[in-house]
Design a protein around this motif. Structure first.
Motif, mmCIF file in Angstrom:
data_model
loop_
_atom_site.group_PDB
_atom_site.id
_atom_site.type_symbol
_atom_site.label_atom_id
_atom_site.label_comp_id
_atom_site.label_asym_id
_atom_site.label_seq_id
_atom_site.Cartn_x
_atom_site.Cartn_y
_atom_site.Cartn_z
ATOM 1 N N ILE A 1 38.096 -29.158 -17.168
ATOM 2 C CA ILE A 1 37.690 -29.245 -15.764
ATOM 3 C C ILE A 1 38.773 -28.620 -14.902
ATOM 4 O O ILE A 1 39.963 -28.897 -15.086
ATOM 5 N N ILE A 2 38.367 -27.770 -13.965
ATOM 6 C CA ILE A 2 39.277 -27.222 -12.967
ATOM 7 C C ILE A 2 38.914 -27.865 -11.629
ATOM 8 O O ILE A 2 37.755 -27.859 -11.224
ATOM 9 N N LEU A 3 39.912 -28.423 -10.954
ATOM 10 C CA LEU A 3 39.695 -29.071 -9.662
ATOM 11 C C LEU A 3 40.418 -28.273 -8.584
ATOM 12 O O LEU A 3 41.619 -28.016 -8.692
ATOM 13 N N THR A 4 39.697 -27.869 -7.543
ATOM 14 C CA THR A 4 40.293 -27.068 -6.484
ATOM 15 C C THR A 4 39.644 -27.410 -5.144
ATOM 16 O O THR A 4 38.770 -28.280 -5.076
ATOM 17 N N GLY A 5 40.090 -26.736 -4.084
ATOM 18 C CA GLY A 5 39.529 -26.945 -2.761
ATOM 19 C C GLY A 5 38.881 -25.676 -2.251
ATOM 20 O O GLY A 5 39.200 -24.573 -2.705
ATOM 21 N N SER A 6 37.979 -25.814 -1.309
ATOM 22 C CA SER A 6 37.298 -24.641 -0.760
ATOM 23 C C SER A 6 38.198 -23.936 0.251
ATOM 24 O O SER A 6 39.045 -24.551 0.903
ATOM 25 N N GLY A 7 38.000 -22.628 0.385
ATOM 26 C CA GLY A 7 38.776 -21.857 1.344
ATOM 27 C C GLY A 7 40.159 -21.513 0.825
ATOM 28 O O GLY A 7 40.484 -21.724 -0.351
ATOM 29 N N GLU A 8 40.994 -20.982 1.717
ATOM 30 C CA GLU A 8 42.339 -20.552 1.340
ATOM 31 C C GLU A 8 43.432 -21.334 2.057
ATOM 32 O O GLU A 8 44.609 -21.016 1.952
ATOM 33 N N ILE B 1 48.657 -26.003 -11.172
ATOM 34 C CA ILE B 1 49.105 -24.666 -10.836
ATOM 35 C C ILE B 1 48.864 -24.481 -9.338
ATOM 36 O O ILE B 1 48.036 -25.180 -8.755
ATOM 37 N N ALA B 2 49.597 -23.564 -8.714
ATOM 38 C CA ALA B 2 49.511 -23.456 -7.255
ATOM 39 C C ALA B 2 49.526 -22.003 -6.808
ATOM 40 O O ALA B 2 50.156 -21.144 -7.435
ATOM 41 N N SER B 3 48.849 -21.743 -5.699
ATOM 42 C CA SER B 3 48.947 -20.441 -5.047
ATOM 43 C C SER B 3 50.258 -20.397 -4.270
ATOM 44 O O SER B 3 50.811 -21.433 -3.896
ATOM 45 N N ASP B 4 50.748 -19.187 -4.016
ATOM 46 C CA ASP B 4 52.072 -19.062 -3.402
ATOM 47 C C ASP B 4 52.108 -19.492 -1.939
ATOM 48 O O ASP B 4 53.178 -19.590 -1.347
ATOM 49 N N VAL C 1 54.628 -28.331 -10.277
ATOM 50 C CA VAL C 1 53.564 -27.432 -10.746
ATOM 51 C C VAL C 1 54.095 -26.608 -11.915
ATOM 52 O O VAL C 1 55.302 -26.424 -12.060
ATOM 53 N N ASN C 2 53.179 -26.105 -12.731
ATOM 54 C CA ASN C 2 53.562 -25.326 -13.911
ATOM 55 C C ASN C 2 53.704 -23.838 -13.627
ATOM 56 O O ASN C 2 54.505 -23.156 -14.260
ATOM 57 N N TYR C 3 52.885 -23.342 -12.695
ATOM 58 C CA TYR C 3 52.903 -21.913 -12.359
ATOM 59 C C TYR C 3 52.596 -21.750 -10.874
ATOM 60 O O TYR C 3 51.875 -22.561 -10.294
ATOM 61 N N THR C 4 53.122 -20.673 -10.292
ATOM 62 C CA THR C 4 52.696 -20.247 -8.962
ATOM 63 C C THR C 4 52.263 -18.790 -9.039
ATOM 64 O O THR C 4 52.932 -17.972 -9.684
ATOM 65 N N VAL C 5 51.154 -18.485 -8.397
ATOM 66 C CA VAL C 5 50.596 -17.130 -8.390
ATOM 67 C C VAL C 5 50.001 -16.867 -7.008
ATOM 68 O O VAL C 5 49.958 -17.753 -6.164
ATOM 69 N N THR C 6 49.524 -15.675 -6.795
ATOM 70 C CA THR C 6 48.858 -15.382 -5.533
ATOM 71 C C THR C 6 47.532 -16.122 -5.457
ATOM 72 O O THR C 6 46.995 -16.589 -6.468
ATOM 73 N N GLN C 7 47.003 -16.215 -4.247
ATOM 74 C CA GLN C 7 45.711 -16.864 -4.040
ATOM 75 C C GLN C 7 44.631 -16.236 -4.928
ATOM 76 O O GLN C 7 43.827 -16.947 -5.540
ATOM 77 N N GLU C 8 44.642 -14.917 -5.028
ATOM 78 C CA GLU C 8 43.621 -14.201 -5.802
ATOM 79 C C GLU C 8 43.741 -14.467 -7.301
ATOM 80 O O GLU C 8 42.751 -14.409 -8.036
ATOM 81 N N GLU C 9 44.954 -14.766 -7.736
ATOM 82 C CA GLU C 9 45.190 -14.968 -9.170
ATOM 83 C C GLU C 9 45.022 -16.421 -9.609
ATOM 84 O O GLU C 9 45.030 -16.711 -10.813
ATOM 85 N N LEU C 10 44.848 -17.335 -8.644
ATOM 86 C CA LEU C 10 44.889 -18.763 -8.963
ATOM 87 C C LEU C 10 43.769 -19.198 -9.902
ATOM 88 O O LEU C 10 44.031 -19.754 -10.984
ATOM 89 N N LEU C 11 42.521 -18.982 -9.521
ATOM 90 C CA LEU C 11 41.416 -19.422 -10.383
ATOM 91 C C LEU C 11 41.355 -18.640 -11.693
ATOM 92 O O LEU C 11 41.084 -19.241 -12.743
ATOM 93 N N PRO C 12 41.611 -17.318 -11.688
ATOM 94 C CA PRO C 12 41.675 -16.626 -12.977
ATOM 95 C C PRO C 12 42.727 -17.209 -13.918
ATOM 96 O O PRO C 12 42.504 -17.304 -15.131
ATOM 97 N N LEU C 13 43.890 -17.607 -13.378
ATOM 98 C CA LEU C 13 44.903 -18.236 -14.221
ATOM 99 C C LEU C 13 44.400 -19.565 -14.767
ATOM 100 O O LEU C 13 44.570 -19.871 -15.951
ATOM 101 N N ALA C 14 43.772 -20.367 -13.896
ATOM 102 C CA ALA C 14 43.226 -21.649 -14.345
ATOM 103 C C ALA C 14 42.210 -21.444 -15.458
ATOM 104 O O ALA C 14 42.200 -22.174 -16.461
#
Length: 257
Positions: free
Chosen positions: A52-59, A124-127, A180-193
């Motif tokens: 399961i991936i848990l996230t929030g809507s928007g940026e 994991i987190a966006s930058d 957090v285990n990793y930080t990436v750009t917003q665009e890379e966040l869900l692909p990493l997950a």
């Protein structure tokens, strides 16, 4: 089941839950907490979801906190019940779920939002993410497990500092202290997950469920984590996954769990 405040999307063995209250920065109200509980119960029961991936809507926000308007007039009895029910139905429930839950923190994770992320098995987190427990600035303390899980993740001293100062930390600092285990750009966040989820799916779901129980046991008062590990280790030997995993290894092929 239909939901007002969360979105659920399943792709093969990965289910993504998105908290969807963008006008409120995805703040947790009673309805959202109830929907999260029902969603996790439903997903656990369908037997097809492996991660399961848990996230929030928007940026802007993962979850910007609890909906303060719902409890600003509470007294002692109501406040106690709020924390007890929330921990049982959502936060402890997620932590002890047999399915791995990855928190993809896509912005602010404050108060109950950070507590929700910490209840997940890793983060994991966006930058652009900002994290913190600002409850002491409101005259209260974290009540959804924050005083317990934050020290486990970042150490007592850092947790005390964050809670007492009520300050936010950015993604880089969260990575440095182990929140957090990793930080990436917003665009890379869900692909990493999704990439991490795909790696988890290659392994035995029964063994992963046992590992979750064993690891969690080490953080519970009155529970011997080593004894729990021994019991869970032994139980694995009675599973079809063990037979498949060891047979595949000896036959020099990929296991099919």
């Amino acid at each position: 089941m239909s939901y007002n405040n969360i979105l659920i999307e399943q792709d093969d063995n990965i289910t993504t839950i998105t908290i969807n209250r963008p006008s409120k920065l995805n703040a947790l109200n009673r309805e959202t907490l109830s929907e999260l509980h029902n969603a996790f119960v439903e997903i656990e029961g369908d037997k097809t979801t492996r991660v399961i991936i848990l996230t929030g809507s928007g940026e802007k926000a993962f979850v910007a906190g609890a909906d303060i308007s719902e409890f600003s007039d509470f007294e002692v009895k109501e406040g106690t019940a709020l924390a007890k029910q929330g921990q049982k139905l959502v936060f402890d429930f997620i932590e002890n779920l047999s399915i791995p839950v990855i928190a993809a923190i896509n912005g602010f994770a404050l108060g109950g939002g950070l507590e929700l992320a910490m209840a997940c098995h890793f983060r994991i987190a966006s930058d652009n993410a900002k994290m913190g427990l600002p409850e002491t600035s409101l005259g209260v303390i974290p009540g959804y497990g924050g005083t317990q899980r934050l020290p486990q993740l970042v150490g007592k001293g850092k947790a005390m500092e964050m809670i007492m100062t009520a300050r936010m930390i950015n993604a880089d600092e969260a990575l440095k202290v182990g929140l957090v285990n990793y930080t990436v750009t917003q665009e890379e966040l869900l692909p990493l997950a999704e990439n991490l989820a795909s790696k988890i799916i290659q392994n035995s779901p029964l063994a992963i469920a046992s590992a979750i129980k064993a690891v969690n046991a080490g953080f519970k008062d009155g529970v011997n984590g080593y004894d729990k590990e021994i019991k869970q280790f032994g139980k694995c030997f009675g599973t079809d996954d063990f037979t498949e995993g060891t047979t595949a290894f000896l036959e020099k092929r990929k296991a099919n769990f």
